[in-house]
Write an enzyme that holds these catalytic residues in place. Structure first.
Site, mmCIF file in Angstrom:
data_model
loop_
_atom_site.group_PDB
_atom_site.id
_atom_site.type_symbol
_atom_site.label_atom_id
_atom_site.label_comp_id
_atom_site.label_asym_id
_atom_site.label_seq_id
_atom_site.Cartn_x
_atom_site.Cartn_y
_atom_site.Cartn_z
ATOM 1 N N CYS A 279 2.756 5.123 -7.204
ATOM 2 C CA CYS A 279 1.474 5.832 -7.330
ATOM 3 C C CYS A 279 0.734 6.044 -6.015
ATOM 4 O O CYS A 279 0.488 7.181 -5.633
ATOM 5 C CB CYS A 279 0.580 5.078 -8.308
ATOM 6 S SG CYS A 279 1.339 4.894 -9.917
HETATM 7 C C1 UGA Z 1 -2.067 1.752 -9.236
HETATM 8 C C2 UGA Z 1 -3.544 1.571 -9.610
HETATM 9 O O1 UGA Z 1 -3.967 0.231 -9.332
HETATM 10 C C3 UGA Z 1 -3.756 1.864 -11.089
HETATM 11 O O2 UGA Z 1 -5.147 1.773 -11.401
HETATM 12 C C4 UGA Z 1 -3.248 3.293 -11.382
HETATM 13 O O3 UGA Z 1 -3.394 3.634 -12.740
HETATM 14 C C5 UGA Z 1 -1.773 3.380 -11.005
HETATM 15 O O4 UGA Z 1 -1.639 3.074 -9.600
HETATM 16 C C6 UGA Z 1 -1.283 4.772 -11.294
HETATM 17 O O5 UGA Z 1 -1.739 5.715 -10.627
HETATM 18 O O6 UGA Z 1 -0.520 4.955 -12.225
HETATM 19 P P1 UGA Z 1 0.094 0.189 -9.361
HETATM 20 O O7 UGA Z 1 0.733 1.113 -8.402
HETATM 21 O O8 UGA Z 1 0.837 -0.312 -10.538
HETATM 22 O O9 UGA Z 1 -1.276 0.819 -9.951
HETATM 23 O O10 UGA Z 1 -0.283 -1.080 -8.560
HETATM 24 P P2 UGA Z 1 -1.394 -1.922 -7.825
HETATM 25 O O11 UGA Z 1 -1.378 -3.247 -8.466
HETATM 26 O O12 UGA Z 1 -2.707 -1.263 -7.654
HETATM 27 O O13 UGA Z 1 -0.662 -2.007 -6.410
HETATM 28 C C7 UGA Z 1 -0.429 -0.885 -5.587
HETATM 29 C C8 UGA Z 1 -0.103 -1.345 -4.182
HETATM 30 O O14 UGA Z 1 -1.217 -2.005 -3.621
HETATM 31 C C9 UGA Z 1 1.047 -2.345 -4.111
HETATM 32 O O15 UGA Z 1 1.905 -2.061 -3.037
HETATM 33 C C10 UGA Z 1 0.388 -3.670 -3.921
HETATM 34 O O16 UGA Z 1 1.164 -4.579 -3.187
HETATM 35 C C11 UGA Z 1 -0.853 -3.285 -3.177
HETATM 36 N N1 UGA Z 1 -1.941 -4.209 -3.527
HETATM 37 C C12 UGA Z 1 -2.284 -4.352 -4.814
HETATM 38 C C13 UGA Z 1 -2.551 -4.914 -2.548
HETATM 39 O O17 UGA Z 1 -2.208 -4.798 -1.352
HETATM 40 N N2 UGA Z 1 -3.538 -5.761 -2.903
HETATM 41 C C14 UGA Z 1 -3.915 -5.929 -4.189
HETATM 42 O O18 UGA Z 1 -4.827 -6.716 -4.459
HETATM 43 C C15 UGA Z 1 -3.269 -5.207 -5.182
#
Ligand code: UGA
Length: 445
Positions: A279
Site C-alpha cells: 500500500c
Molecule cells: C496500510 C495502512 O496502515 C492502512 O490503514 C491501509 O488501509 C492500508 O495500508 C491499505 O491502504 O490498504 P499496511 O500496509 O497493512 O496498511 O500496514 P502498516 O501496518 O500501516 O505498515 C505499513 C508500513 O509501515 C510497513 O512497512 C511497516 O513496517 C511500517 N510501519 C508500520 C512502521 O514503520 N511503523 C509502524 O508503527 C507501523
C-alpha cells in the site's frame, strides 16, 4: 441488505465475510474458479487473523462465493467493487476496475430496481465519477442518479489485523453522487453503531484514502531522515530524540490524573530501515503521478519515496563501518516480511538489503517466523540459508541484522547472553533496549 462483492482478494474477502458476520447477505465474486471453490469450502485464500473462523461460521448461511458476476449483481441491492489497482509504469492500472464496471453495467441493463455500485478499491481522486460511472452508464444504457447510484467507500484495513479493523472501524467514509446513494450506504453500515461516519463526495472519499496513507508514510520517512542525521552528527540516539518528541502534549495528551494517552500514531514517528508492503509505496507513487497530471508537483511526497528507497542502504553503511570487509562475513538476518504479523514480502526493505549483502559476498542465515516460503520465492536459496529456529540463525554469526519488528526478537539479549564472542546486533527497527546488549548499533545511533 443483499450485497455482491466483486473481487475476492484481501479487501473483497475480508469485507464480504465481515459484512455477512454483521448480518448482511453477501455473495463474493471472482473470475478465479479455484478461489471460489476454496472460499466455498471455508478455506480463505489469504492469511488474516480471525478470517477463517468467520468464513466457516457464515458460509452457506449469509455468505457464498461464485464466478457468476451477472447473477450476483442481479440478486443484490448493492455491488461493491474490490478488484486490484496495481501500480504499472507511472500510474495505477484501472484495467480491472473498467472490466468489472462493464460487466456490472451489462447486468444492470436487465435489472428493473434501483441498485447502488460502490468502489472499495483504492483509486485516484476522480476515478469513480470519471471512469466507473460513465462505463456503467454506457453498458447499462441507464442514467446514474436515476436507475442506479454510485459511491466510493475506501477501506482502512491493515494487513494482519484486517478483520479486527473491519469489525471495529475508526471511521467509515461514505462518498456518494447524491443523497439517495449515501442513504443506502448509511443503511449498509448502520450496524456499526457509534462509529464516526463521513458523508461526502466520491472524489473526496478517494482523496481521504490516499491522504491517510501518505501522512503515515511521510511520518516514517521524516523519522528516518532525522535518524540518519543523528547518525551523521554522532553522539545522538534518535530513540532518545523521538521519545521526547512524543511527549509533546499535542501528540500524547495528558489526562487530568496525569497519565498519558499514547496514540498508536506515535509508532509511525520512529526511525527504521524503511516502509514497504502493497500500500504505502504504491499509494504515494500513485498520488505523485496523479499530481503531475494535474500540474501539481508533489515535492514532499517525492522526497518521502526517495528517503524510503535509500533507507535500506543505512544498514549496509552501518555494517561497512563496523567490518573491514563484508566478504565472507557471517550474518544472521532476523525478519524478512515487510512488517510483523504477515508473510507478505512485497516491497520489503529486506529484499534490497539481502541482495546487496549477497553481492558483497556475505554469508547469511535468515529467520522469519512466517515469511520463509514467500522469501524463498523472491530471494531464492542460493545466497541465503533459511532457519527453522531463531537460535539456529544466530549460530556462528559475526553480526545479527534485525529487519522486521517481530515480538519474539525481543528475547535476543537473552539468547545472546552466553555467546562468546557476542555478535554485533544491528537493529534496523530499534526495538531492542541497547543497554541489554554489549555490542549494539542500529538506525539512528
Ligand atoms: C496500510 C495502512 O496502515 C492502512 O490503514 C491501509 O488501509 C492500508 O495500508 C491499505 O491502504 O490498504 P499496511 O500496509 O497493512 O496498511 O500496514 P502498516 O501496518 O500501516 O505498515 C505499513 C508500513 O509501515 C510497513 O512497512 C511497516 O513496517 C511500517 N510501519 C508500520 C512502521 O514503520 N511503523 C509502524 O508503527 C507501523
Amino acid at each position: 441488505m443483499k450485497v455482491s462483492v466483486l473481487g475476492t482478494g484481501y479487501v473483497g474477502l475480508v469485507s464480504g465475510v465481515c459484512l455477512a458476520e454483521k448480518g448482511h447477505h453477501v455473495c463474493c465474486v471472482d473470475i478465479d474458479p479455484d478461489k471460489v471453490e476454496k472460499t466455498n469450502r471455508g478455506v480463505p485464500v489469504i492469511h488474516e487473523r480471525g478470517l477463517e473462523g468467520l468464513l466457516k461460521k457464515n458460509i452457506g448461511k449469509r455468505f457464498t462465493a461464485t464466478s457468476d458476476l451477472r447473477k450476483a449483481v442481479l440478486d443484490s441491492d448493492l455491488s461493491m467493487i474490490a478488484v486490484g489497482t496495481p501500480f504499472k509504469g507511472d500510474e495505477i492500472d484501472l484495467g480491472y476496475i473498467r472490466e468489472v464496471s462493464k460487466q456490472i453495467g451489462a447486468a444492470l441493463r436487465e435489472k428493473s430496481t434501483y441498485h447502488v455500485v460502490v468502489v472499495k478499491s483504492t483509486v485516484v481522486p476522480g476515478t469513480t465519477q470519471e471512469v466507473v460511472l460513465p462505463v456503467i452508464e454506457e453498458f447499462s444504457g441507464k442514467t446514474a442518479g436515476a436507475a442506479f447510484g454510485i459511491g466510493m467507500n475506501p477501506e482502512f484495513l491493515r494487513e494482519g489485523v484486517a478483520v479486527e479493523d473491519f469489525m471495529s472501524p475508526d471511521r467509515i467514509v461514505l462518498g456518494g453522487i447524491d443523497a439517495r446513494t449515501l442513504d443506502v450506504l448509511e443503511e449498509l453500515y448502520q450496524v456499526f453503531e457509534g462509529v464516526d461516519k463521513i458523508r461526502t463526495t466520491p472524489k473526496t472519499a478517494e482523496m481521504i484514502k490516499y491522504t491517510s496513507n501518505a501522512l503515515l508514510a511521510t511520518m516514517i520517512s521524516f523519522s528516518n531522515e532525522i535518524g540518519n542525521l543523528c547518525t551523521g552528527l554522532g553522539d545522538i540516539d534518535v530513540v532518545d530524540v523521538m521519545r521526547a518528541v512524543h511527549l509533546d502534549k499535542r501528540l500524547c495528551p495528558i489526562l487530568p490524573d496525569g497519565r498519558r494517552i499514547v496514540p498508536q500514531f506515535t509508532t509511525y514517528i520512529e526511525a527504521g530501515c524503511g516502509f514497504g508492503g502493497s500500500c504505502f509505496p504504491k499509494d504515494v507513487k500513485a498520488l505523485i503521478a496523479h499530481g503531475k497530471k494535474a500540474q501539481q508537483p508533489m515535492a514532499l511526497l517525492q522526497s518521502v519515496i526517495q528517503v524510503n528507497e535509500q533507507q535500506p542502504r543505512q544498514i549496509i553503511e552501518i555494517l561497512n563501518k563496523q567490518f573491514r570487509s563484508l566478504k565472507g562475513i557471517r550474518l544472521a538476518i532476523l525478519g524478512l516480511a515487510f512488517k510483523p504479523g504477515t508473510d507478505d514480502m512485497r516491497e520489503s526493505p529486506a529484499i534490497p538489503i539481502v541482495n546487496e549483502l549477497a553481492a558483497a559476498g556475505a554469508s547469511m542465515r535468515a529467520f522469519d517466523p512466517v515469511a520463509r516460503t514467500e522469501a524463498e520465492k523472491i530471494l531464492g536459496t542460493r545466497q541465503i540459508t533459511y532457519c527453522e529456529q531463531l537460535s539456529d540463525a544466530l549460530d556462528g554469526a559475526d553480526a545479527v541484522v534485525l529487519l522486521t519488528r517481530w515480538d519474539e526478537f525481543a528475547k535476543l539479549p537473552e539468547l545472546l547472553a552466553d555467546r562468546e564472542p557476542q555478535p554485533l546486533v544491528v537493529d534496523g527497527r530499534r526495538m531492542i533496549d541497547k543497554k541489554k546488549l554489549r555490542r549494539y548499533t542500529g538506525i539512528g545511533i
